[in-house]
Design an enzyme around this catalytic site. Structure first.
Site, PDB file in Angstrom:
ATOM      1  N   LYS A   1       0.587  -1.042   0.257  1.00  0.00           N
ATOM      2  CA  LYS A   1       0.140   0.158   0.082  1.00  0.00           C
ATOM      3  C   LYS A   1       1.248   1.456   0.122  1.00  0.00           C
ATOM      4  CE  LYS A   1      -3.606  -2.445   2.379  1.00  0.00           C
ATOM      5  NZ  LYS A   1      -4.641  -2.249   3.644  1.00  0.00           N
TER       6      LYS A   1
ATOM      7  N   GLN B   1      -4.767  -1.149   9.603  1.00  0.00           N
ATOM      8  CA  GLN B   1      -4.267  -2.562   9.236  1.00  0.00           C
ATOM      9  C   GLN B   1      -5.309  -3.712  10.480  1.00  0.00           C
ATOM     10  OE1 GLN B   1      -3.360  -3.188   5.972  1.00  0.00           O
ATOM     11  NE2 GLN B   1      -3.435  -5.186   6.174  1.00  0.00           N
TER      12      GLN B   1
ATOM     13  N   ASP C   1     -11.685   3.384   4.521  1.00  0.00           N
ATOM     14  CA  ASP C   1     -11.735   1.767   3.973  1.00  0.00           C
ATOM     15  C   ASP C   1     -13.077   1.760   3.687  1.00  0.00           C
ATOM     16  OD1 ASP C   1      -9.774  -0.732   4.408  1.00  0.00           O
ATOM     17  OD2 ASP C   1      -8.794   0.012   6.105  1.00  0.00           O
TER      18      ASP C   1
HETATM   19  N1  GUN Z   1      -6.553  -6.019   6.105  1.00  0.00           N
HETATM   20  C1  GUN Z   1      -6.783  -7.525   5.079  1.00  0.00           C
HETATM   21  N2  GUN Z   1      -7.216  -6.612   4.074  1.00  0.00           N
HETATM   22  C2  GUN Z   1      -7.472  -5.555   5.004  1.00  0.00           C
HETATM   23  C3  GUN Z   1      -7.801  -4.013   4.426  1.00  0.00           C
HETATM   24  O1  GUN Z   1      -8.656  -3.899   3.004  1.00  0.00           O
HETATM   25  N3  GUN Z   1      -7.838  -2.765   4.905  1.00  0.00           N
HETATM   26  C4  GUN Z   1      -7.903  -2.962   6.749  1.00  0.00           C
HETATM   27  N4  GUN Z   1      -7.304  -2.015   7.082  1.00  0.00           N
HETATM   28  N5  GUN Z   1      -6.937  -4.221   7.385  1.00  0.00           N
HETATM   29  C5  GUN Z   1      -6.846  -5.084   6.163  1.00  0.00           C
END
Ligand code: GUN
Length: 309
Positions: free
Chosen positions: A54, A98, A124
């Site tokens: 990311k 996360q 998100d």
């Molecule tokens: N962990 C796995 N996928 C995601 C996601 O799309 N967002 C977040 N914040 N954590 C994750």
């Protein structure tokens, strides 16, 4: 293999290419790039890999990305404190915590932390306010993975309106928002889960079948209607050679590559479905890259929306 391959990497590159000039325009208008703040608590190996991806993608697109690393021993209050600080920071446009948070923080911690994020910075799309707006068909920030699936379907020319769509999995992150987005685009939607009776009979009715349960090879050819569009959201890392051999075959390229690396990622959809479906996403290279592209898009949209207020 007869199904058309829906290439998520190509689609994500197109989306990112469209974002880059918009990010640059924001930066020149506001004297700073749109900013994404990622909170990574603990040292879950998969989370480190995802956060790294990311961060790289954000920087490549011209965003400012800050990763705030906190130890696994952090208290719930310390994590919430960091979220409050970012909520107050006028130069912070997007906040991503996360998932998963360390188990020691307790079951409810994740929900409390997601709920604490300022909804206008919730890139998100997990905040209840943004989920409510999605239910009403007027969300500006919605969950990245299902948003990416919609982009892929629309950009691939696959009609949604009037189709029968079946979503396997009812998670807050993928299954539920996916179903809402398909409904918003006039599909007739069914959500299946672990208690669904005669699942194959339901999935065989689908023109668009989305699987998001994280069970390797779960969706078999017998569960898919000929010509259906199949979207595989499952990403299960595996180091089990036997499993790879039984899914892909003893003489497959995938097994040869597994033998070099010692691991691979596999989807929910059995490779035999390539012979039945009309179009299908690969794993890897399907939905995964789109999730990141939509996170970047949400960050830009959050920055633009906040600047316009
Ligand atoms: N962990 C796995 N996928 C995601 C996601 O799309 N967002 C977040 N914040 N954590 C994750």
């Amino acid at each position: 293999m007869s199904a058309t391959r829906l290439d998520g990497t190509l689609c994500a590159a197109a989306i990112r290419g469209e974002l880059t000039p918009r990010v640059a325009a924001f930066a020149s208008a506001h004297g700073r790039a749109p900013s994404l703040h990622i909170l990574l608590v603990g040292d879950d190996p998969a989370s480190k890999v995802y956060v790294g991806a990311k961060e790289r993608a954000g920087v490549e697109t011209g965003l400012h990305v800050s990763v705030h690393r906190m130890p696994a021993t952090s208290t719930r209050e310390a994590v919430l404190g960091m979220v409050y600080q970012l909520n107050e920071d006028a130069t912070c446009d997007g906040i991503l915590v996360q998932s998963p948070l360390p188990a020691a923080l307790g079951k409810k911690a994740e929900q409390d932390v997601f709920d604490a994020i300022n909804p206008s910075k919730d890139v998100d799309g997990f905040h209840p306010l943004n989920v409510g707006l999605l239910v009403q068909g007027r969300a500006t920030l919605a969950a990245c993975t299902p948003s990416g699936v919609i982009e892929l379907l629309e950009r691939s020319g696959i009609a949604i309106a009037g189709t029968r769509a079946v979503v396997i999995g009812r998670s807050e992150i993928v299954g539920k928002p996916m179903a809402l987005m398909l409904l918003q685009r006039d599909a007739t939607v069914t959500i299946c889960h672990s208690r669904t009776k005669d699942l194959p009979a339901v999935t065989r009715d689908a023109d668009i079948l989305v699987s998001a349960i994280g069970r390797p090879g779960f969706v078999t050819p017998a569960m898919v209607k000929a010509g259906a569009t199949v979207i595989d959201v499952g990403v299960s890392p595996t180091s089990d050679r036997q499993q790879v051999a039984s899914l892909f075959g003893d003489r497959s390229e995938r097994l040869a590559s597994f033998d070099k690396k010692g691991s691979t990622v596999v989807g929910d959809v059995h490779p035999g479905v390539w012979d039945v479906a009309g179009a299908m996403t690969p794993v890897p290279g399907g939905v995964g890259p789109l999730t990141i592209a939509l996170l970047l898009k949400n960050t830009l949209v959050a920055a633009e929306s906040r600047a316009a207020r």
